[in-house]
Scaffold this active site. Structure first.
Site, mmCIF file in Angstrom:
data_model
loop_
_atom_site.group_PDB
_atom_site.id
_atom_site.type_symbol
_atom_site.label_atom_id
_atom_site.label_comp_id
_atom_site.label_asym_id
_atom_site.label_seq_id
_atom_site.Cartn_x
_atom_site.Cartn_y
_atom_site.Cartn_z
ATOM 1 N N ARG A 40 -7.715 49.131 -56.637
ATOM 2 C CA ARG A 40 -8.959 48.410 -56.886
ATOM 3 C C ARG A 40 -10.033 49.333 -57.459
ATOM 4 O O ARG A 40 -10.725 48.986 -58.426
ATOM 5 C CB ARG A 40 -9.446 47.762 -55.589
ATOM 6 C CG ARG A 40 -8.470 46.738 -55.023
ATOM 7 C CD ARG A 40 -8.789 46.353 -53.591
ATOM 8 N NE ARG A 40 -10.076 45.693 -53.481
ATOM 9 C CZ ARG A 40 -10.679 45.414 -52.327
ATOM 10 N NH1 ARG A 40 -10.109 45.773 -51.179
ATOM 11 N NH2 ARG A 40 -11.846 44.804 -52.316
ATOM 12 N N LEU A 57 -1.791 47.164 -46.220
ATOM 13 C CA LEU A 57 -2.256 46.407 -47.371
ATOM 14 C C LEU A 57 -3.616 45.833 -46.995
ATOM 15 O O LEU A 57 -3.826 45.438 -45.843
ATOM 16 C CB LEU A 57 -1.289 45.264 -47.721
ATOM 17 C CG LEU A 57 0.113 45.641 -48.196
ATOM 18 C CD1 LEU A 57 0.946 44.375 -48.433
ATOM 19 C CD2 LEU A 57 0.066 46.476 -49.471
ATOM 20 N N ASP A 58 -4.531 45.776 -47.948
ATOM 21 C CA ASP A 58 -5.831 45.187 -47.658
ATOM 22 C C ASP A 58 -5.672 43.746 -47.197
ATOM 23 O O ASP A 58 -4.691 43.067 -47.533
ATOM 24 C CB ASP A 58 -6.720 45.225 -48.901
ATOM 25 C CG ASP A 58 -7.110 46.631 -49.308
ATOM 26 O OD1 ASP A 58 -7.038 47.531 -48.460
ATOM 27 O OD2 ASP A 58 -7.477 46.823 -50.488
ATOM 28 N N LYS A 59 -6.650 43.259 -46.470
ATOM 29 C CA LYS A 59 -6.610 41.900 -45.939
ATOM 30 C C LYS A 59 -6.251 40.871 -47.002
ATOM 31 O O LYS A 59 -5.397 40.007 -46.783
ATOM 32 C CB LYS A 59 -7.972 41.556 -45.322
ATOM 33 C CG LYS A 59 -8.101 40.115 -44.858
ATOM 34 C CD LYS A 59 -9.494 39.822 -44.320
ATOM 35 C CE LYS A 59 -9.639 38.353 -43.925
ATOM 36 N NZ LYS A 59 -11.005 38.046 -43.416
#
Length: 331
Positions: free
Chosen positions: A247, A141-143
Site C-alpha cells: 500500500r 494480512l491487513d483487516k
C-alpha cells in the site's frame, strides 16, 4: 522459576553469538521470537545471574539455564467464526481470509478475529503456540486485505515458517487495483519503511531510518478512456514483508490502491462517455476497501519438507470491480 528447565553449554563455535541466536540453535523446537520473549521475562540464567537482553554475547564454556513454561491458556477466547480452509494437517492450517477479518486481537479489536476463530477450530493444540496474545500467527494480512494466510499449530512449525519468512523464502503474490497505471510496465520499488513522523498510525517511505523494503510489480491489465489509463491491475511480489508495504510503496510511486482511505487520496472520476465508463468509474470510486488480494502463498512444509503452494480466487467484491473495469475496455 516454574516450568521445564533446559540446561545448555556454549562451545568454542558460539563465541560472540547473540544469546537469542545461541538458544535458537540449541533449542530448535522453540522459535527465536518465543526465546526472545522468555529472555525478556527473566527465564534465562547464567549461573545465578538472570540475563534479560537477547543481544547478550555468549562466551565459550558458559552454562545457561532456560525455564520453559508449559503452554498457557491464550488470552483470546475461542469464537465460532466461519473459516475457509484451503489445507490443514497436524502442523499448520492455511486459510483463505475474507476482507474485514482482523488477524489478531489488538486495541479496538479485542475479539472477532482470526485468532479467536482458530482457537475455536483447533482447540487446545493452538494454545500458547508462539506466545499468548497471537497463538499460531506467523504473518499477517491487513483487516481489509483478502487472501491466503498460514498459521502454525505447534512450536516446530512456528519456528520453521517464521525462519522462512525472515529469510524471504516465502512466495507471496498479490493482485492490486491501482489508480492510473505505472509508466514502466514492471519494476522494483525500493524504499525504507517506518512510522510516518507526522501520523504514527500510518507508515511511510523514509529517507533515513526505517527498515529496507522491496516490492516487485508487473502491470497485468490497464483500463481507461481514450486519453489515459483510469486504473490498472498489478501483480505484486514481496521481497520483504513490512507493515502496509504494498500500500505504501504503490502510493509512493503515485498509484495508490483503489479504495485505500489511508494511503490514497480523493479522486475525481472523468466525465463518463458511455454506460460502461459510468459503471466502471462508479465501481472504482465506491469500492469499500483497499483493492488488494493475497492470491498466492508458497512455502516449504515444516516437517514434510516439500514445497506447498496455495492459490485463492478473487472474492466477489474484487471480481465485480474487475468485471466493471474490463467492460470499460471491451466496449
Amino acid at each position: 522459576m516454574d516450568g521445564e528447565l533446559r540446561e545448555l553449554r556454549a562451545g568454542d563455535m558460539h563465541k560472540g553469538w547473540r544469546l537469542d541466536h545461541f538458544l535458537a540453535k540449541s533449542l530448535p523446537e522453540l522459535s527465536r521470537a518465543r526465546l526472545q520473549a522468555l529472555i525478556k521475562e527473566g527465564r534465562v540464567r547464567k549461573g545465578e545471574a538472570t540475563i534479560g537482553d537477547p543481544n547478550f554475547r555468549v562466551k565459550p564454556g558458559e552454562s545457561y539455564a532456560v525455564s520453559v513454561p508449559p503452554p498457557t491458556q491464550a488470552e483470546p477466547l475461542p469464537q465460532d467464526i466461519p473459516l475457509v480452509i484451503l489445507y490443514e494437517d497436524d502442523d499448520l492450517i492455511v486459510i483463505d481470509k475474507q476482507a474485514g477479518l482482523v488477524v489478531h486481537p489488538a486495541a479496538g479489536n479485542l475479539d472477532g478475529t482470526l485468532v479467536n476463530a482458530l482457537l475455536a477450530h483447533c482447540g487446545a493444540s493452538l494454545k500458547g503456540i508462539g506466545g499468548v496474545a497471537r497463538p499460531g500467527i506467523v504473518h499477517r494480512l491487513d483487516k481489509d486485505t483478502s487472501g491466503v494466510l498460514v498459521a502454525a499449530k505447534n512450536e516446530r512449525a512456528m519456528r520453521s515458517l517464521a525462519k522462512q519468512f525472515a529469510a524471504h523464502k516465502v512466495e507471496r503474490v498479490y493482485h492490486a487495483v491501482v489508480w492510473g497505471a505505472p509508466r514502466e510496465r514492471s519494476g522494483l520499488i525500493e524504499g525504507n519503511l517506518g512510522r510516518n513522523p507526522f501520523d504514527r498510525k500510518r507508515m511511510a517511505v523514509l529517507r533515513e531510518q526505517g527498515k529496507p523494503a522491496r516490492t516487485r510489480y508487473a502491470t497485468l491489465e490497464a483500463f481507461g478512456t481514450r486519453d489515459k489509463a483510469f486504473a490498472a491491475l498489478l501483480e505484486c511480489r514481496l521481497e520483504t514483508g513490512r507493515t502496509h508495504q504494498i500500500r505504501v510503496h504503490l502510493a509512493h510511486i503515485g498509484h495508490p490502491l483503489v479504495g485505500d482511505a489511508t494511503y490514497g487520496r480523493a479522486r475525481r472520476a472523468p466525465i463518463p462517455r458511455s454506460p460502461e465508463e459510468k459503471a466502471a468509474f462508479e465501481a472504482a470510486m465506491k469500492f469499500p476497501r483497499q483493492a488488494l488480494h493475497a492470491g498466492v502463498l508458497g512455502f516449504f512444509h515444516p516437517t514434510k519438507q516439500v514445497k506447498m503452494r496455495f492459490e485463492s480466487p478473487w472474492p466477489a467484491d474484487f471480481a465485480s470491480l474487475m468485471k466493471a473495469l474490463r467492460d470499460l475496455n471491451s466496449r
